[in-house]
Design a protein around this motif. Sequence first.
Motif, PDB file in Angstrom:
ATOM      1  N   ASN A   1      -0.717   5.850  -3.978  1.00  0.00           N
ATOM      2  CA  ASN A   1      -2.263   7.228  -3.909  1.00  0.00           C
ATOM      3  C   ASN A   1      -2.593   6.940  -4.981  1.00  0.00           C
ATOM      4  O   ASN A   1      -2.123   7.460  -6.397  1.00  0.00           O
ATOM      5  N   PRO A   2      -3.726   6.171  -6.070  1.00  0.00           N
ATOM      6  CA  PRO A   2      -4.622   5.834  -4.171  1.00  0.00           C
ATOM      7  C   PRO A   2      -4.212   4.419  -3.524  1.00  0.00           C
ATOM      8  O   PRO A   2      -3.305   4.084  -4.196  1.00  0.00           O
ATOM      9  N   TRP A   3      -4.581   3.903  -2.417  1.00  0.00           N
ATOM     10  CA  TRP A   3      -4.478   2.766  -2.000  1.00  0.00           C
ATOM     11  C   TRP A   3      -4.199   1.822  -2.660  1.00  0.00           C
ATOM     12  O   TRP A   3      -2.868   0.634  -2.137  1.00  0.00           O
ATOM     13  N   TYR A   4      -5.143   1.710  -4.110  1.00  0.00           N
ATOM     14  CA  TYR A   4      -5.214   0.075  -4.021  1.00  0.00           C
ATOM     15  C   TYR A   4      -4.694   0.213  -5.837  1.00  0.00           C
ATOM     16  O   TYR A   4      -4.356  -0.494  -6.692  1.00  0.00           O
TER      17      TYR A   4
ATOM     18  N   PHE B   1       9.554  -3.280  -5.829  1.00  0.00           N
ATOM     19  CA  PHE B   1       8.927  -4.019  -4.396  1.00  0.00           C
ATOM     20  C   PHE B   1       7.288  -3.966  -4.496  1.00  0.00           C
ATOM     21  O   PHE B   1       6.372  -5.048  -3.591  1.00  0.00           O
ATOM     22  N   SER B   2       7.000  -2.716  -4.017  1.00  0.00           N
ATOM     23  CA  SER B   2       4.901  -2.321  -3.877  1.00  0.00           C
ATOM     24  C   SER B   2       4.473  -3.653  -5.054  1.00  0.00           C
ATOM     25  O   SER B   2       3.301  -4.294  -3.704  1.00  0.00           O
TER      26      SER B   2
ATOM     27  N   PHE C   1       0.955  -1.400  -0.072  1.00  0.00           N
ATOM     28  CA  PHE C   1       0.236   0.117   0.435  1.00  0.00           C
ATOM     29  C   PHE C   1       0.970   0.950   0.124  1.00  0.00           C
ATOM     30  O   PHE C   1       0.966   2.267  -0.042  1.00  0.00           O
ATOM     31  N   LYS C   2       1.645   1.079  -0.182  1.00  0.00           N
ATOM     32  CA  LYS C   2       3.429   2.293  -0.080  1.00  0.00           C
ATOM     33  C   LYS C   2       3.966   2.205  -1.787  1.00  0.00           C
ATOM     34  O   LYS C   2       3.834   1.225  -1.856  1.00  0.00           O
TER      35      LYS C   2
ATOM     36  N   PRO D   1       6.370   6.860   0.687  1.00  0.00           N
ATOM     37  CA  PRO D   1       5.522   7.350   0.945  1.00  0.00           C
ATOM     38  C   PRO D   1       3.852   6.567   1.160  1.00  0.00           C
ATOM     39  O   PRO D   1       4.294   5.308  -0.303  1.00  0.00           O
ATOM     40  N   TRP D   2       2.719   7.147   0.976  1.00  0.00           N
ATOM     41  CA  TRP D   2       1.506   5.508   1.249  1.00  0.00           C
ATOM     42  C   TRP D   2       1.248   6.506  -0.534  1.00  0.00           C
ATOM     43  O   TRP D   2       1.699   7.450  -1.384  1.00  0.00           O
TER      44      TRP D   2
END
Length: 286
Positions: A40-43, A253-254, A24-25, A37-38
Amino acid sequence: MILPGVLYYLVYRYLPMYGTLIAFKDYSFTKGIVSSPWANPWYKHFETFYDSPYFTQLLTNTFLISFYKLAFGIFPPILLALLLNEARIVWFKNLIQTLTYMPYFLSWVIIYGILIAFLSESSGIVNRLIVESGGEAVSFLTSTSWFRSILVGSDIWQQIGYGAIIYLAAMTAIDPTLYEAAKVDGAGRLRMIWHITLPGIRNVIILLLILRLGHFLDAGFEQIYIMYNIQVYPVADIIDTWVFRTGLQQLNFSLGAAVGLFKSIIGLVLVLGANKLAKRWGGSIW
């Protein structure tokens, strides 16, 4: 006595769950998990995977290969265990058990070397027999028609001995007086297998099936990564191999974590559903 096992699952199974946050980052290796940072959007990374032009192909290949391995791989170990359990010549039983168990210790690199020796289009033993019989050589390892069958067949060959040992261990727990009573009633071997042995290992069969469903979307990354090539990508490329190329080799990696979490959720749903269904037959994990 259970402390080492508890520590193993704590260190290698539960603590790494903290890393799921990077799904989610916008993870940066230099900033770390906390400072990154997170998204944007979380998905965002889930959407990247879903919008990939290969999404349908990857999901189809993963489901089909996993389903074939599950459907065709569950019965051979049971059949082998039943045959070994009925064998009366001890040395022969031990020999077969050893020979069928040995492939479990071979890496997929070695198994692939064996497959090349047998199935290579130019020098494989099978193709040489076909050519000498008047036929044409078959490109088993680069054919989209044969590749999945080779995957499933080699997986069964590697796992059959290990699975048979588990079922044999379950058969030793069956009360021998049940067989004696069946003999008195005039039951033959097939009747005793059907009415005593199979019901006696039913819970073990259900347990192993539920556990395999939890890894349904794995499909065997190591095996496929070693064996596949560009000619068979349309039928062999699965979620794990795509994540390895796109997520790890490109340092995204995210995205890799997001796809891993997606697979874990699907596996959890399958395990819960299978366990609930298994309760109707009197067998379940909890």
